[in-house]
Scaffold this active site. Structure first.
Site, PDB file in Angstrom:
ATOM      1  N   SER A 244      39.632  45.983  39.889  1.00  0.00           N
ATOM      2  CA  SER A 244      39.941  45.345  41.165  1.00  0.00           C
ATOM      3  C   SER A 244      41.325  44.715  41.067  1.00  0.00           C
ATOM      4  O   SER A 244      41.881  44.542  39.977  1.00  0.00           O
ATOM      5  CB  SER A 244      38.878  44.279  41.460  1.00  0.00           C
ATOM      6  N   CYS A 245      41.908  44.382  42.232  1.00  0.00           N
ATOM      7  CA  CYS A 245      43.213  43.700  42.264  1.00  0.00           C
ATOM      8  C   CYS A 245      43.360  43.084  43.645  1.00  0.00           C
ATOM      9  O   CYS A 245      42.373  42.633  44.225  1.00  0.00           O
ATOM     10  CB  CYS A 245      44.350  44.674  41.938  1.00  0.00           C
ATOM     11  N   GLY A 246      44.542  43.068  44.208  1.00  0.00           N
ATOM     12  CA  GLY A 246      44.724  42.514  45.547  1.00  0.00           C
ATOM     13  C   GLY A 246      44.290  43.480  46.638  1.00  0.00           C
ATOM     14  O   GLY A 246      43.559  43.113  47.551  1.00  0.00           O
ATOM     15  N   TRP A 273      40.456  42.429  46.453  1.00  0.00           N
ATOM     16  CA  TRP A 273      40.395  41.044  46.931  1.00  0.00           C
ATOM     17  C   TRP A 273      40.677  40.927  48.425  1.00  0.00           C
ATOM     18  O   TRP A 273      40.217  39.989  49.073  1.00  0.00           O
ATOM     19  CB  TRP A 273      41.323  40.131  46.131  1.00  0.00           C
TER      20      TRP A 273
END
Length: 288
Positions: A244-246, A273
């Site tokens: 996951s990340c932004g 996110w």
């Protein structure tokens, strides 16, 4: 200098050697955050690796979604690739222009998207356009000559996760959820760049900022160092991973890192996110 592997990562030397191969296709997948104040398409039009096609991750996306650059429907991916003259039997090399001590930013996202569509003959250019230019290799500003090529797609559903699947994994602990954002964002110490999102991280996730996979010169670390980076982040490599990340872009760098070390049970949380931080009914953790 990591060994070139046309399924994950190739060197600038490798690409220059193969640049005129009839079945090689090069993609410029540059994409920048608004605060970087760079125009990826204008930069591509001004200078790119000879024959490179420009891949716009904001347009080759599911535009029905409110979330940024979500994976496009299979039909759209196929038609866009056909229009770019990329299809079956091609070896693809993807790069971006990020520089600043990073070998890739958005290129790994396109590598992962091809893998998701069942296409494995794709690699990221190690060191990216910055290294290519610094070494004085050929560039051009001409549009590529395109010939249609049919593409067969076989979507690998296990390589992508939605919010429901990630919420289940967060509760059950059957996957390692690894967040590629910077430590301050992960801990919730700073506001998110995207408005309206809460600060923090998915409960029970681990933090491995994607920059940890790069050497000082912007190339990707070797396999032992990649493995060490995941282990230092307390990631159990015996478990499958959700990355996951932004907004699903830099998570793909972690996916590439795992693929490099032979850990092939990984998936990207496409909403990342941008999605999780938006919904108040999803729990958020802060701190380490």
């Amino acid at each position: 200098m990591p060994h070139s592997d046309p399924k994950t990562l190739v060197s600038t030397d490798w690409l220059e050697t193969h640049l005129n191969d009839p079945d090689l296709r090069v993609i410029d997948a540059s994409w920048y955050m608004p605060d970087m104040e760079r125009d990826a398409e204008a930069e591509y039009n001004a200078a790119h690796i000879p024959g490179a096609r420009y891949f716009d991750i904001d347009e080759i996306a599911d535009l029905r979604s409110d979330l940024p650059h979500m994976v496009p429907p299979v039909e759209k991916f196929m038609s866009r690739m056909r229009a770019m003259g990329i299809g079956d039997g091609h070896q693809v090399v993807v790069y971006d222009g990020i520089g600043n001590g990073m070998s890739m930013f958005s290129a790994a996202r396109v590598w992962w998207m091809f893998r998701l569509m069942g296409k494995t003959d794709i690699a990221v250019l190690d060191g990216g356009f910055a290294k290519w230019q610094a070494e004085g290799r050929m560039i051009e500003d001409l549009p590529p000559v395109i010939r249609d090529r049919h593409m067969t797609v076989s979507r690998q559903a296990h390589m992508i996760k939605d919010v429901t699947q990630v919420a289940a994994a967060s509760k059950l602990g059957d996957y390692e959820i690894v967040d590629a954002r910077g430590a301050e964002r992960f801990r919730g110490d700073v506001a998110e760049p995207r408005e309206g999102l809460r600060a923090g991280h998915i409960p029970n996730s681990k933090n491995l900022p994607f920059g940890e996979l790069f050497n000082a010169d912007g190339t990707m670390k070797d396999k032992d160092a990649i493995r060490a980076a995941f282990e230092a982040a307390n990631v159990d490599l015996k478990k499958p991973a959700i990355l996951s990340c932004g907004s699903g872009v830099t998570a793909s760098i972690l996916a590439l890192g795992l693929e490099r070390i032979g850990h092939d049970r990984h998936a990207v949380y496409d909403g990342s996110w941008s999605e999780w931080g938006m919904y108040n009914d999803l729990k958020v953790a802060t701190g380490e």
